[in-house]
Scaffold this motif. Structure first.
Motif, PDB file in Angstrom:
ATOM      1  N   ARG A  33       3.926 -14.031  43.810  1.00 49.74           N
ATOM      2  CA  ARG A  33       4.275 -15.330  44.110  1.00 49.74           C
ATOM      3  C   ARG A  33       5.500 -15.948  43.198  1.00 49.74           C
ATOM      4  NH1 ARG A  33       1.009 -20.900  45.436  1.00 49.74           N
ATOM      5  NH2 ARG A  33       2.899 -22.250  46.415  1.00 49.74           N
ATOM      6  N   VAL A  34       5.238 -16.006  41.766  1.00 51.36           N
ATOM      7  CA  VAL A  34       6.096 -16.303  40.880  1.00 51.36           C
ATOM      8  C   VAL A  34       7.554 -15.324  40.772  1.00 51.36           C
ATOM      9  CG1 VAL A  34       6.544 -16.491  38.498  1.00 51.36           C
ATOM     10  CG2 VAL A  34       4.339 -17.136  39.540  1.00 51.36           C
ATOM     11  N   HIS A  35       7.290 -14.086  41.226  1.00 54.96           N
ATOM     12  CA  HIS A  35       8.427 -13.404  41.154  1.00 54.96           C
ATOM     13  C   HIS A  35       9.389 -13.708  42.278  1.00 54.96           C
ATOM     14  CE1 HIS A  35      10.558  -9.432  42.412  1.00 54.96           C
ATOM     15  NE2 HIS A  35      11.187  -9.916  41.362  1.00 54.96           N
ATOM     16  N   ARG A  36       8.641 -13.954  43.647  1.00 54.94           N
ATOM     17  CA  ARG A  36       9.571 -14.255  44.754  1.00 54.94           C
ATOM     18  C   ARG A  36      10.215 -15.733  44.496  1.00 54.94           C
ATOM     19  NH1 ARG A  36       4.874 -12.555  47.080  1.00 54.94           N
ATOM     20  NH2 ARG A  36       3.943 -14.879  47.392  1.00 54.94           N
ATOM     21  N   LEU A  37       9.727 -16.765  43.740  1.00 50.29           N
ATOM     22  CA  LEU A  37      10.219 -17.877  43.340  1.00 50.29           C
ATOM     23  C   LEU A  37      11.488 -17.515  42.341  1.00 50.29           C
ATOM     24  CD1 LEU A  37       7.248 -20.283  42.864  1.00 50.29           C
ATOM     25  CD2 LEU A  37       8.666 -20.192  44.691  1.00 50.29           C
ATOM     26  N   LEU A  38      11.384 -16.648  41.397  1.00 47.54           N
ATOM     27  CA  LEU A  38      12.251 -16.485  40.430  1.00 47.54           C
ATOM     28  C   LEU A  38      13.499 -15.709  41.402  1.00 47.54           C
ATOM     29  CD1 LEU A  38      10.298 -15.039  37.616  1.00 47.54           C
ATOM     30  CD2 LEU A  38      11.470 -17.376  37.513  1.00 47.54           C
ATOM     31  N   ALA A  39      13.117 -14.658  42.192  1.00 51.76           N
ATOM     32  CA  ALA A  39      14.049 -14.166  42.897  1.00 51.76           C
ATOM     33  C   ALA A  39      15.158 -14.977  44.143  1.00 51.76           C
ATOM     34  CB  ALA A  39      13.512 -13.026  43.747  1.00 51.76           C
ATOM     35  N   GLU A  40      14.703 -16.246  44.103  1.00 48.17           N
ATOM     36  CA  GLU A  40      15.591 -17.158  44.809  1.00 48.17           C
ATOM     37  C   GLU A  40      16.672 -17.911  43.995  1.00 48.17           C
ATOM     38  OE1 GLU A  40      12.525 -19.712  46.527  1.00 48.17           O
ATOM     39  OE2 GLU A  40      11.810 -18.078  47.875  1.00 48.17           O
ATOM     40  N   GLN A  41      16.347 -17.887  42.634  1.00 44.99           N
ATOM     41  CA  GLN A  41      17.044 -18.591  41.909  1.00 44.99           C
ATOM     42  C   GLN A  41      18.552 -17.944  41.534  1.00 44.99           C
ATOM     43  OE1 GLN A  41      15.805 -21.868  40.983  1.00 44.99           O
ATOM     44  NE2 GLN A  41      14.288 -20.943  42.232  1.00 44.99           N
ATOM     45  N   THR A  42      19.391 -18.781  41.491  1.00 41.08           N
ATOM     46  CA  THR A  42      20.912 -18.551  40.924  1.00 41.08           C
ATOM     47  C   THR A  42      20.747 -17.749  39.613  1.00 41.08           C
ATOM     48  OG1 THR A  42      21.896 -20.336  42.087  1.00 41.08           O
ATOM     49  CG2 THR A  42      23.227 -19.200  40.611  1.00 41.08           C
ATOM     50  N   GLY A  43      21.497 -16.473  39.270  1.00 44.61           N
ATOM     51  CA  GLY A  43      21.548 -15.604  38.142  1.00 44.61           C
ATOM     52  C   GLY A  43      20.600 -14.845  38.141  1.00 44.61           C
ATOM     53  N   TYR A  44      19.624 -14.624  39.093  1.00 42.35           N
ATOM     54  CA  TYR A  44      18.377 -13.650  39.230  1.00 42.35           C
ATOM     55  C   TYR A  44      19.169 -12.299  39.615  1.00 42.35           C
ATOM     56  CZ  TYR A  44      14.652 -10.642  40.964  1.00 42.35           C
ATOM     57  OH  TYR A  44      13.775  -9.735  41.302  1.00 42.35           O
ATOM     58  N   VAL A  45      18.981 -11.074  38.873  1.00 42.84           N
ATOM     59  CA  VAL A  45      19.514  -9.802  39.224  1.00 42.84           C
ATOM     60  C   VAL A  45      18.420  -8.723  39.861  1.00 42.84           C
ATOM     61  CG1 VAL A  45      20.528  -7.714  38.122  1.00 42.84           C
ATOM     62  CG2 VAL A  45      21.193 -10.221  37.316  1.00 42.84           C
ATOM     63  N   ASP A  46      17.489  -8.782  39.088  1.00 48.63           N
ATOM     64  CA  ASP A  46      16.392  -7.991  39.619  1.00 48.63           C
ATOM     65  C   ASP A  46      15.194  -8.129  39.059  1.00 48.63           C
ATOM     66  OD1 ASP A  46      16.502  -6.374  37.681  1.00 48.63           O
ATOM     67  OD2 ASP A  46      16.871  -4.524  38.757  1.00 48.63           O
ATOM     68  N   GLY A  47      13.914  -7.718  39.507  1.00 47.65           N
ATOM     69  CA  GLY A  47      12.835  -7.782  38.892  1.00 47.65           C
ATOM     70  C   GLY A  47      11.656  -7.068  39.541  1.00 47.65           C
ATOM     71  N   TRP A  48      10.529  -7.046  38.868  1.00 48.20           N
ATOM     72  CA  TRP A  48       9.369  -6.393  39.392  1.00 48.20           C
ATOM     73  C   TRP A  48       8.007  -6.818  38.620  1.00 48.20           C
ATOM     74  CZ3 TRP A  48      13.404  -4.413  36.832  1.00 48.20           C
ATOM     75  CH2 TRP A  48      13.118  -3.725  35.549  1.00 48.20           C
ATOM     76  N   VAL A  49       6.789  -6.727  39.613  1.00 48.35           N
ATOM     77  CA  VAL A  49       5.444  -6.661  38.857  1.00 48.35           C
ATOM     78  C   VAL A  49       5.010  -5.525  38.551  1.00 48.35           C
ATOM     79  CG1 VAL A  49       3.230  -7.446  39.239  1.00 48.35           C
ATOM     80  CG2 VAL A  49       4.976  -8.937  40.013  1.00 48.35           C
ATOM     81  N   GLY A  50       4.550  -5.214  37.370  1.00 46.69           N
ATOM     82  CA  GLY A  50       4.106  -3.960  36.803  1.00 46.69           C
ATOM     83  C   GLY A  50       2.536  -3.967  36.401  1.00 46.69           C
TER      84      GLY A  50
END
Length: 104
Positions: free
Chosen positions: A22-39
């Motif tokens: 959920r936090v990753h989805r919220l972060l991904a919506e923000q300006t300046g986000y490039v990419d990310g993942w949960v591991g």
């Protein structure tokens, strides 16, 4: 800029996974986000990470101040293992960040 937050799952690994997604989805919506993942660590399955890449440190800091992240993200991110988590990406031969005051 790379941000690595590590977490211990404790008694509820499924709950932690859902929270991190959920936090990753919220972060991904923000300006300046490039990419990310949960591991999840392959040797210690109780150790999880939320890793994100950002255009710059300012974009990451602004993302954390958004209403939804303050409401839903910060409570999860505050459960991270207490250690530095922001890294500069080192390019071959590139200049590294200089530790100096950025206030003018």
């Amino acid at each position: 800029m790379l941000v690595v937050n590590r977490f211990r799952a404790g008694e509820d690994p499924d709950g932690l996974r859902a929270d991190l997604e959920r936090v990753h989805r919220l972060l991904a919506e923000q300006t300046g986000y490039v990419d990310g993942w949960v591991g999840r660590n392959v040797d210690d399955p109780g150790l999880w990470t939320l890793t994100t890449r950002w255009a710059n440190v300012g974009a990451y800091r602004r993302a954390l101040s958004s209403y939804d992240l303050k409401l839903h993200g910060v409570p999860v991110l505050s459960r991270a293992i207490d250690e530095p988590g922001a890294y500069e990406v080192v390019e071959p031969g590139g200049m590294l960040n200089v530790a100096e005051s950025r206030v003018t």
